[in-house]
Motif scaffolding. Structure first.
Motif, PDB file in Angstrom:
ATOM      1  N   UNK A 528       0.859  -1.299  -0.102  1.00  0.00           N
ATOM      2  CA  UNK A 528      -0.007   0.060   0.027  1.00  0.00           C
ATOM      3  C   UNK A 528       0.877   1.370   0.124  1.00  0.00           C
ATOM      4  N   UNK A 529       1.969   1.208   0.747  1.00  0.00           N
ATOM      5  CA  UNK A 529       3.126   2.273   0.748  1.00  0.00           C
ATOM      6  C   UNK A 529       3.590   2.898  -0.763  1.00  0.00           C
ATOM      7  N   UNK A 530       3.977   1.639  -1.199  1.00  0.00           N
ATOM      8  CA  UNK A 530       4.380   1.722  -2.676  1.00  0.00           C
ATOM      9  C   UNK A 530       3.441   2.130  -3.706  1.00  0.00           C
ATOM     10  N   UNK A 531       1.957   1.769  -3.725  1.00  0.00           N
ATOM     11  CA  UNK A 531       1.074   2.136  -4.361  1.00  0.00           C
ATOM     12  C   UNK A 531       0.967   3.818  -4.195  1.00  0.00           C
ATOM     13  N   UNK A 555       9.032  -3.593  -8.395  1.00  0.00           N
ATOM     14  CA  UNK A 555       8.881  -4.280  -6.960  1.00  0.00           C
ATOM     15  C   UNK A 555       7.589  -4.706  -6.356  1.00  0.00           C
ATOM     16  N   UNK A 556       6.434  -3.705  -6.630  1.00  0.00           N
ATOM     17  CA  UNK A 556       5.021  -4.016  -6.223  1.00  0.00           C
ATOM     18  C   UNK A 556       4.784  -5.238  -6.606  1.00  0.00           C
ATOM     19  N   UNK A 557       4.905  -5.674  -8.254  1.00  0.00           N
ATOM     20  CA  UNK A 557       4.495  -6.859  -8.889  1.00  0.00           C
ATOM     21  C   UNK A 557       5.304  -8.098  -8.351  1.00  0.00           C
ATOM     22  N   UNK A 558       6.408  -8.109  -7.984  1.00  0.00           N
ATOM     23  CA  UNK A 558       7.046  -9.155  -7.537  1.00  0.00           C
ATOM     24  C   UNK A 558       6.601  -9.382  -5.937  1.00  0.00           C
ATOM     25  N   UNK A 559       6.453  -8.479  -5.085  1.00  0.00           N
ATOM     26  CA  UNK A 559       6.046  -8.665  -3.889  1.00  0.00           C
ATOM     27  C   UNK A 559       4.596  -9.176  -3.890  1.00  0.00           C
ATOM     28  N   UNK A 560       3.861  -8.449  -4.538  1.00  0.00           N
ATOM     29  CA  UNK A 560       2.336  -9.084  -4.717  1.00  0.00           C
ATOM     30  C   UNK A 560       2.243 -10.643  -5.125  1.00  0.00           C
ATOM     31  N   UNK A 561       3.219 -11.100  -6.073  1.00  0.00           N
ATOM     32  CA  UNK A 561       3.187 -12.208  -6.572  1.00  0.00           C
ATOM     33  C   UNK A 561       3.817 -13.433  -5.671  1.00  0.00           C
ATOM     34  N   UNK A 562       4.400 -12.730  -4.469  1.00  0.00           N
ATOM     35  CA  UNK A 562       4.770 -13.961  -3.512  1.00  0.00           C
ATOM     36  C   UNK A 562       3.896 -14.132  -2.523  1.00  0.00           C
TER      37      UNK A 562
END
Length: 573
Positions: A528-531, A555-562
């Motif tokens: 949410x902070x990155x968004x 960064x956001x795409x990779x973190x969400x996919x984890x």
């Protein structure tokens, strides 16, 4: 058509996808409208033409423009008279102009497009005409804008109005079509603006400009075009001529402007009042004067009761007035300047007006001068006065006198600003305290007492020869709208910078390693902070590098996919 759109764009398809510029879109980058105001025997001042015709204004706005477009009947202005005014826009009618949003990001704060006021630039003509029942031809051409480009628009109306008086409405239409071809104002660019076969060349200032002294900026040489008029400034007026008869008191007036004191300028002509009021506002440049100011104000103005009431202290506003009625109505105001007829150059050194007590302004025919009981905090710098008087005696050109006076007050204002900027820098958090795993740090609160303690070692005495009670002047300044405006603007700029630095820290951090041992709630918080950062980047494209935006998106795409699939679907909606 659908199949074609999937392929590579051809020039014709590109033009289909790009929104076309609508008629008058470019016109509104510079002007809101052009008006012609005439005198009607039954109605008084009346709006004869508004161009472009689709422009809508409230009845109150029209009424204010009509009354402010003629010199007061007592002034007896024959021939041609030029001046400008400033009125409030009626609430609820704000129009967002895309080019102004982009322009406001890069221009100096005092030149921002004003979404609360209109500026009107008037060319009034009065001549004897026996064919008219009153015996006089009286008409004004008025340019209305949200931009405070006083020098440019005063020059522009002086070109357009005589053509209109000579050739009628078609020439006004032709002028508006010329303006509709101008590109948008872009800070940092030198622009060529064609009008009636001539070209006005002017540089649009940027907030990054390095001030050279006389309010001018270093500019690159640009090749001139035939039939070209080069304007040295977009917005500056001749402050030397405005203050010529009250020069010994100008430093005191600088203090009054800095601290937002109520002040009224009385003169016989709106040309004099508008030039004097504009000169007062520009005295504290590069500070932005944050109170209201009216270069020309009449008894018909919709704010008349608000600004002349005696039931409360006068508001923080500068009024320029010509009607003798104001000498009685505003005699309770604490600071009044009366400008008489301009004296000849040679006689000016002997004819300076002495400071007068405000209480002595009791008669309608009182003498020119400055009426106040204000006790300045700073001692008068007599050197600048001697230099200007010598210039009068040696017939130094007015342009040079104006440059000397501008440089003096620019340097004085900068001496006042440097300690403020130095203290503001000390409120910034250290860069090492900016962590990608926490929110962006905030600026420390501005502490007036803490600031005043810094003046002994790093006050204006380091850069200015002017002596006096500087700390008292700062404390009075801190109670003014100018300080509130400056602080808000600086806090906004610093917080923007902190956001950018925080974004850079996020980009450089190894966030995948960091999330390995973190709870899901902490990881979602990071997403949410990155968004939020990406939203900030979208709204502040000038401040944030495109590569940083790309990094954050990855960064956001990779973190969400984890994350587990159910959380992924929530975060991706």
């Amino acid at each position: 058509m659908e199949d074609e759109s999937e392929g590579s764009l051809s020039p014709s398809q590109d033009s289909i996808q790009t929104p076309a510029v609508l008629p008058w879109d470019r016109f509104s980058n510079w002007l809101h409208c052009a008006c012609v105001v005439t005198f009607d025997l039954e109605l008084g001042q009346a709006m004869e033409i508004i161009y472009p015709s689709h422009i809508r204004m409230t009845e109150k706005e029209k009424m204010n423009i009509c009354y402010l477009s003629f010199p007061d009947s007592n002034s007896g202005c024959m021939g041609d008279t030029q001046f400008h005014f400033r009125i409030r826009q009626c609430p609820g009618r704000k129009q967002i102009i895309k080019s102004h949003v982009e322009y406001n990001r890069e221009c100096p704060i005092q030149l921002k497009s004003d979404d609360a006021h209109y500026y009107g630039f008037v060319f009034f003509r009065q001549t004897k005409d026996r064919s008219i029942r009153r015996g006089y031809f009286q008409k004004s051409v008025v340019l209305i804008s949200r931009l405070p480009f006083v020098a440019l628009f005063s020059q522009l109306v002086s070109i357009i109005a005589p053509e209109y008086f000579e050739n009628g409405e078609p020439s006004l239409e032709a002028a508006c079509h010329d303006i509709d071809q101008w590109g948008p104002p872009v800070p940092g660019e030198t622009m060529n603006l064609p009008i009636f076969g001539t070209v006005l060349q002017v540089r649009i200032p940027t907030h990054k400009d390095k001030l050279v002294g006389a309010g001018q900026t270093r500019t690159q040489s640009v090749p001139t075009l035939p039939a070209q008029s080069i304007l040295p400034s977009l917005f500056e007026v001749d402050i030397y001529t405005a203050f010529q008869t009250i020069l010994p008191h100008v430093q005191m007036l600088w203090e009054l402007m800095l601290t937002g004191e109520p002040l009224v300028v009385m003169a016989a002509s709106p040309s004099v009042t508008s030039n004097t009021v504009q000169s007062l506002v520009s005295l504290i440049s590069p500070f932005h004067y944050c109170s209201d100011y009216r270069p020309y104000f009449t008894i018909h103005d919709s704010e008349f009761k608000e600004y002349t009431t005696k039931t409360q202290a006068p508001p923080s506003v500068i009024l320029g007035v010509t009607n003798p009625f104001f000498a009685k109505t505003l005699q309770h105001w604490p600071h009044i300047i009366r400008i008489g007829e301009m004296a000849g150059e040679a006689s000016v050194p002997k004819g300076f007006n002495k400071l007068k007590k405000a209480s002595s302004l009791k008669t309608l025919d009182c003498k020119p001068g400055v009426y106040t009981q204000y006790k300045p905090f700073l001692m008068k710098d007599k050197g600048i006065l001697k230099r200007l008087i010598k210039g009068m005696q040696t017939k130094r050109p007015v342009e040079a006198q104006n440059a000397i006076l501008r440089r003096h007050f620019l340097e004085l204002t900068q001496s006042f600003m440097i300690p403020l900027e130095r203290y503001m820098a000390s409120l910034m958090p250290l860069q090492r305290n900016i962590s990608p795993h926490k929110g962006p740090p905030s600026l420390r609160q501005f502490d007036v007492d803490e600031f005043v303690k810094t003046l002994h070692q790093s006050g204006p005495q380091l850069t200015s020869i002017v002596k006096g009670e500087w700390d008292g002047l700062y404390r009075k300044f801190f109670r003014s709208p100018n300080f509130e405006g400056w602080l808000y603007h600086r806090q906004y700029e610093v917080n923007q910078k902190l956001q950018v630095l925080h974004m850079e820290a996020l980009c450089q951090a190894n966030l995948l390693d960091w999330i390995q041992d973190k709870e899901e709630v902490e990881i979602v918080d990071l997403v949410l902070r990155i968004r939020e950062k990406l939203k900030f980047a979208t709204n502040n494209s000038v401040a944030v590098k495109p590569e940083n935006i790309n990094k954050l998106e990855k960064h956001m795409t990779t973190i969400i996919s984890s994350l587990p699939e159910d959380l992924q679907s929530v975060l991706n909606t």
